[in-house]
Design an enzyme around this catalytic site. Sequence first.
Site, PDB file in Angstrom:
ATOM      1  N   LEU A  33     -35.280 -46.990 -23.969  1.00  0.00           N
ATOM      2  CA  LEU A  33     -34.416 -46.357 -24.966  1.00  0.00           C
ATOM      3  C   LEU A  33     -35.042 -45.083 -25.539  1.00  0.00           C
ATOM      4  CD1 LEU A  33     -33.214 -49.563 -26.848  1.00  0.00           C
ATOM      5  CD2 LEU A  33     -32.220 -48.453 -24.834  1.00  0.00           C
ATOM      6  N   GLY A  36     -31.062 -40.830 -27.702  1.00  0.00           N
ATOM      7  CA  GLY A  36     -29.655 -40.877 -27.278  1.00  0.00           C
ATOM      8  C   GLY A  36     -29.065 -42.267 -27.504  1.00  0.00           C
ATOM      9  N   HIS A  37     -29.854 -43.306 -27.224  1.00  0.00           N
ATOM     10  CA  HIS A  37     -29.366 -44.674 -27.456  1.00  0.00           C
ATOM     11  C   HIS A  37     -29.269 -44.967 -28.954  1.00  0.00           C
ATOM     12  CE1 HIS A  37     -31.340 -44.962 -23.381  1.00  0.00           C
ATOM     13  NE2 HIS A  37     -30.166 -45.484 -23.114  1.00  0.00           N
ATOM     14  N   GLY A 147     -22.770 -42.675 -23.889  1.00  0.00           N
ATOM     15  CA  GLY A 147     -23.171 -41.279 -24.072  1.00  0.00           C
ATOM     16  C   GLY A 147     -22.359 -40.352 -23.170  1.00  0.00           C
ATOM     17  N   ASP A 150     -23.601 -39.089 -19.434  1.00  0.00           N
ATOM     18  CA  ASP A 150     -23.083 -39.678 -18.186  1.00  0.00           C
ATOM     19  C   ASP A 150     -21.559 -39.540 -18.223  1.00  0.00           C
ATOM     20  OD1 ASP A 150     -25.583 -40.751 -16.962  1.00  0.00           O
ATOM     21  OD2 ASP A 150     -25.665 -41.803 -18.859  1.00  0.00           O
ATOM     22  N   GLN A 153     -19.408 -41.505 -15.774  1.00  0.00           N
ATOM     23  CA  GLN A 153     -19.422 -42.930 -16.126  1.00  0.00           C
ATOM     24  C   GLN A 153     -18.396 -43.199 -17.233  1.00  0.00           C
ATOM     25  OE1 GLN A 153     -23.009 -45.568 -16.532  1.00  0.00           O
ATOM     26  NE2 GLN A 153     -22.814 -45.023 -18.692  1.00  0.00           N
ATOM     27  N   LEU A 184     -31.498 -35.714 -23.211  1.00  0.00           N
ATOM     28  CA  LEU A 184     -32.394 -36.872 -23.183  1.00  0.00           C
ATOM     29  C   LEU A 184     -31.934 -37.837 -22.097  1.00  0.00           C
ATOM     30  CD1 LEU A 184     -33.034 -37.698 -26.949  1.00  0.00           C
ATOM     31  CD2 LEU A 184     -34.276 -36.153 -25.418  1.00  0.00           C
TER      32      LEU A 184
HETATM   33  O1  PAF Z   1     -25.554 -45.865 -18.881  1.00  0.00           O
HETATM   34  C1  PAF Z   1     -26.249 -46.862 -18.587  1.00  0.00           C
HETATM   35  O2  PAF Z   1     -27.335 -47.039 -19.103  1.00  0.00           O
HETATM   36  C2  PAF Z   1     -25.718 -47.868 -17.581  1.00  0.00           C
HETATM   37  O3  PAF Z   1     -25.023 -47.247 -16.564  1.00  0.00           O
HETATM   38  C3  PAF Z   1     -24.876 -48.974 -18.229  1.00  0.00           C
HETATM   39  C4  PAF Z   1     -23.615 -48.432 -18.862  1.00  0.00           C
HETATM   40  C5  PAF Z   1     -25.701 -49.709 -19.278  1.00  0.00           C
HETATM   41  C6  PAF Z   1     -24.449 -50.000 -17.171  1.00  0.00           C
HETATM   42  O4  PAF Z   1     -25.555 -50.591 -16.560  1.00  0.00           O
END
Ligand code: PAF
Length: 278
Positions: A33, A36-37, A147, A150, A153, A184
Amino acid sequence: MDTVRDLNALRETIAGLRQEGGRIALVPTMGALHAGHVALVEAARDRGAKVVASIFVNPKQFGPNEDLARYPRREMADLKMLADAGCDVAWLPPIEVMYPDGFATNIAVNGVSDLWDGAARPGHFDGVATVVTKLFHQVDPDLALFGEKDFQQLAVIRRMVADLDMDIEIVGVPTQRDDDGLALSSRNIYLDEDERAKAVALPRALGVAARAIAKGETAADVIADASASLTAAGFEIDYVALVDAETLTADPAADRPRRILAAARMGATRLIDNIAIE
Ligand code: PAF
């Protein structure tokens, strides 16, 4: 903060949180982490939610030649960071809970998964969609935060949630950056000092390109200039593209929300970044 590794215990803990009132937010992570997290947890808390953060390094989203084995794992530091950020529950599912023997289900979000990173990393977004669906079923959140770094995603998850009538608000949180602008990422630690110094060319090139497109310059020329500057800085480019911010298709209409997406390798490290056209 409760740290939970058993699915029944997770469900009991979440039932307890629900009785206290308020919404439940899920922040899915693969650990390692960074700020960003923390921003995802804070954005969830700002919305008044109780926060469940998952940590699971998902093998299904790594290709055979990718960095699953060396992906950074530092559970103690991650748990401290989550607790300090005000997270309520850390959910650390064991591999046999996520993928028990005989696991045979695959969630494929066609179209948006097949472009850009999906083309460069076949099966990656199926792995993401499958694990996120499992996490959604385990936690049953009212909202989930991802975030914008990505960006593809996020688009895949939004499409999936809409298609499958999942009653979950998906929140995209702006990318957190180092002082020099580099996004990050848990993978930035792979960069050596020289590569890290050169990597700043990525956000800079995207910034220049986004301003030029906003001014009305021809997209093809702008993308070619951005690519040339990245190559000059030492990047090997996977793609740099102006896309529709929802479908991620190329050549978007100028009246649609647009984004520039990029992926490029600095040495052995693959970096991604993106920027909105204002
Ligand atoms: O963005 C990430 O860290 C991963 O792709 C996620 C969303 C946790 C899925 O494993």
